[in-house]
Motif scaffolding. Structure first.
Motif, mmCIF file in Angstrom:
data_model
loop_
_atom_site.group_PDB
_atom_site.id
_atom_site.type_symbol
_atom_site.label_atom_id
_atom_site.label_comp_id
_atom_site.label_asym_id
_atom_site.label_seq_id
_atom_site.Cartn_x
_atom_site.Cartn_y
_atom_site.Cartn_z
ATOM 1 N N ASN A 159 4.400 -3.404 -7.443
ATOM 2 C CA ASN A 159 3.463 -3.170 -6.363
ATOM 3 C C ASN A 159 3.001 -4.497 -5.793
ATOM 4 O OD1 ASN A 159 1.381 -4.176 -8.075
ATOM 5 N ND2 ASN A 159 1.189 -2.149 -9.006
ATOM 6 N N ASN B 153 -3.542 -4.116 -0.246
ATOM 7 C CA ASN B 153 -2.140 -3.703 -0.183
ATOM 8 C C ASN B 153 -1.784 -2.942 1.091
ATOM 9 O OD1 ASN B 153 -2.072 -4.785 -2.717
ATOM 10 N ND2 ASN B 153 -1.739 -2.868 -3.798
ATOM 11 N N LYS B 154 -2.774 -2.408 1.774
ATOM 12 C CA LYS B 154 -2.513 -1.609 2.962
ATOM 13 C C LYS B 154 -2.389 -2.457 4.225
ATOM 14 C CE LYS B 154 -4.792 2.516 1.112
ATOM 15 N NZ LYS B 154 -5.867 3.531 1.327
ATOM 16 N N ARG C 21 -0.663 -4.970 6.556
ATOM 17 C CA ARG C 21 0.712 -5.445 6.728
ATOM 18 C C ARG C 21 0.824 -6.613 7.692
ATOM 19 N NH1 ARG C 21 4.927 -0.440 6.035
ATOM 20 N NH2 ARG C 21 3.871 0.562 4.274
ATOM 21 N N LYS D 246 10.214 0.590 -5.855
ATOM 22 C CA LYS D 246 10.545 1.905 -5.311
ATOM 23 C C LYS D 246 10.966 1.788 -3.849
ATOM 24 C CE LYS D 246 7.384 4.423 -8.379
ATOM 25 N NZ LYS D 246 6.177 5.289 -8.431
ATOM 26 N N ASP D 247 10.378 0.817 -3.150
ATOM 27 C CA ASP D 247 10.725 0.627 -1.743
ATOM 28 C C ASP D 247 12.211 0.316 -1.565
ATOM 29 O OD1 ASP D 247 8.202 1.134 -0.834
ATOM 30 O OD2 ASP D 247 7.701 -0.924 -0.303
ATOM 31 N N GLU E 169 14.054 3.440 -1.875
ATOM 32 C CA GLU E 169 13.804 4.256 -0.681
ATOM 33 C C GLU E 169 14.644 3.763 0.489
ATOM 34 O OE1 GLU E 169 12.276 6.562 2.516
ATOM 35 O OE2 GLU E 169 12.569 6.907 0.364
ATOM 36 N N ARG F 223 10.525 5.380 4.432
ATOM 37 C CA ARG F 223 9.086 5.565 4.299
ATOM 38 C C ARG F 223 8.586 4.678 3.174
ATOM 39 N NH1 ARG F 223 11.188 10.720 5.333
ATOM 40 N NH2 ARG F 223 11.433 11.089 3.087
ATOM 41 N N TYR F 224 8.286 3.435 3.519
ATOM 42 C CA TYR F 224 7.876 2.462 2.516
ATOM 43 C C TYR F 224 6.392 2.583 2.189
ATOM 44 C CZ TYR F 224 12.380 0.306 3.557
ATOM 45 O OH TYR F 224 13.713 0.075 3.724
ATOM 46 N N LYS F 225 6.071 2.429 0.899
ATOM 47 C CA LYS F 225 4.693 2.573 0.440
ATOM 48 C C LYS F 225 4.151 1.291 -0.209
ATOM 49 C CE LYS F 225 5.214 7.542 -0.395
ATOM 50 N NZ LYS F 225 5.132 8.630 -1.435
ATOM 51 N N GLU G 17 5.468 -0.092 -2.959
ATOM 52 C CA GLU G 17 5.540 0.123 -4.418
ATOM 53 C C GLU G 17 6.887 -0.296 -4.962
ATOM 54 O OE1 GLU G 17 4.841 4.271 -4.910
ATOM 55 O OE2 GLU G 17 2.723 4.145 -4.378
#
Length: 325
Positions: free
Chosen positions: A20, A108-109, A111, A305-306, A309, A321-323, A325
């Motif tokens: 993350n 983290n939100k 960008r 995870k990105d 994805e 759909r990147y988060k 993570e």
């Protein structure tokens, strides 16, 4: 050889997965600490206080901090708002900007951060000389140090930063823009490091960042002459990435910055942060060391995870759909 060995140790130290953006921030902090120690530079400490910001500026605030939403979620806009002082850098503005930078640093939100002006025709006219004239001589040094620390922290933000120069950017105003990753200017903007006119020198990073942006010889010419240039000349010299024709509302550079931030938004946020870290740290060292830094940064995106994805979206022919993570 010792440098290469040291970087390989650094790389192996960070092989455990960090999945993350908190992990990315930890990697950035440690890598920065290693490189700063290696070059024996003193790290400036920040005493910023965390605070919550509303989406719009309150009446009388020197700084507007707006968290955009909807499709633009993840974009944060810092708007300097001192119309009577031509957005000059004051004690209060330094305090408010330091708090704003601290608040987004490990969010983290977030960008992309856009730095712009809420005052038509002005980006930032530099230091508030009226306030400076009232300072005791003993106050000047500490104030300049705080302003320098703020601009350093702005430059160290892990996410992309864009300066939208829709007007005059002189002295410390241009130094703030130089600390951003990308600069966009209106054709009518006026830019320059003009400190030598006042028998001083740029004191918030200008003597270091301008040569890195446009080359040593040109930077010396501009600083020695205190020359002011418009947006078109700035683009020719490589000082800004883009120059845009100014519009009637005086926010053409901001609108172009917003377009650019929207290009960044769909991409993998961890990948962008790691790419920025690799570039910023690598450009200051030799190629072998830089490649080792890149290798260490690349290792951090592999277990995310990105990344999976992104592969899945490519296979399924759909937008990822990147988060983060």
């Amino acid at each position: 050889m010792a440098v290469l060995v040291g970087c390989r140790v650094l790389f192996h130290a960070f092989r455990p997965p960090m999945t993350n953006l908190d992990g990315v921030c930890r990697l950035q902090d440690v890598m920065q600490h290693v490189l700063v120690r290696r070059t024996q530079h003193a790290r400036l400490a920040s005493n910023s206080v965390m605070r919550q910001y509303s989406s719009d500026a309150k009446s009388g605030d020197d700084l507007s901090v707006r968290y955009l939403d909807g499709d633009d979620s993840g974009i944060v806009v810092f708007g300097i708002n001192r119309p009577k002082a031509k957005n000059a850098i004051s004690k209060n503005l330094v305090k408010m900007m330091s708090e704003a930078v601290e608040s987004v640093k490990k969010n983290n939100k977030v960008r992309t951060v856009i730095l712009c002006s809420m005052v038509p025709g002005i980006f930032c006219a530099g230091a508030d000389l009226k306030e400076r004239a009232k300072m005791d001589q003993r106050e000047v040094g500490p104030f300049v140090s705080k302003a320098r620390a703020l601009i350093t922290e702005l430059g160290n933000l892990p996410m992309p930063t864009i300066a939208a120069i829709d007007g005059v950017a002189l002295g410390g105003g241009l130094e703030m823009a130089l600390a951003c990753d990308i600069r966009i200017a209106g054709t009518s903007a006026k830019m320059g490091l003009v400190e030598t006119k006042l028998a001083i020198i740029p004191g918030a990073g200008g003597t270091q960042r301008l040569p890195r942006a446009i080359g040593v010889s040109l930077a010396k010419e501009l600083i020695f002459s205190a020359r002011v240039m418009d947006g078109t000349e700035a683009k020719t010299l490589g000082l800004v990435n883009h120059t845009v024709e100014q519009n009637e509302s005086g926010d053409a550079a901001y609108l172009r910055a917003l377009e650019l931030a929207r290009e960044f938004n769909p991409q993998g946020p961890i990948a962008i942060r790691m790419a920025k870290l690799a570039i910023n740290q690598g450009i200051e060292v030799d190629l072998t060391t830089g490649l080792a830094i890149e290798e260490a940064c690349y290792a951090q995106v592999i277990p995310t995870k990105d990344r999976l994805e992104g592969l899945a979206a490519f296979k399924e022919k759909r937008p990822p759909r990147y988060k983060g993570e």
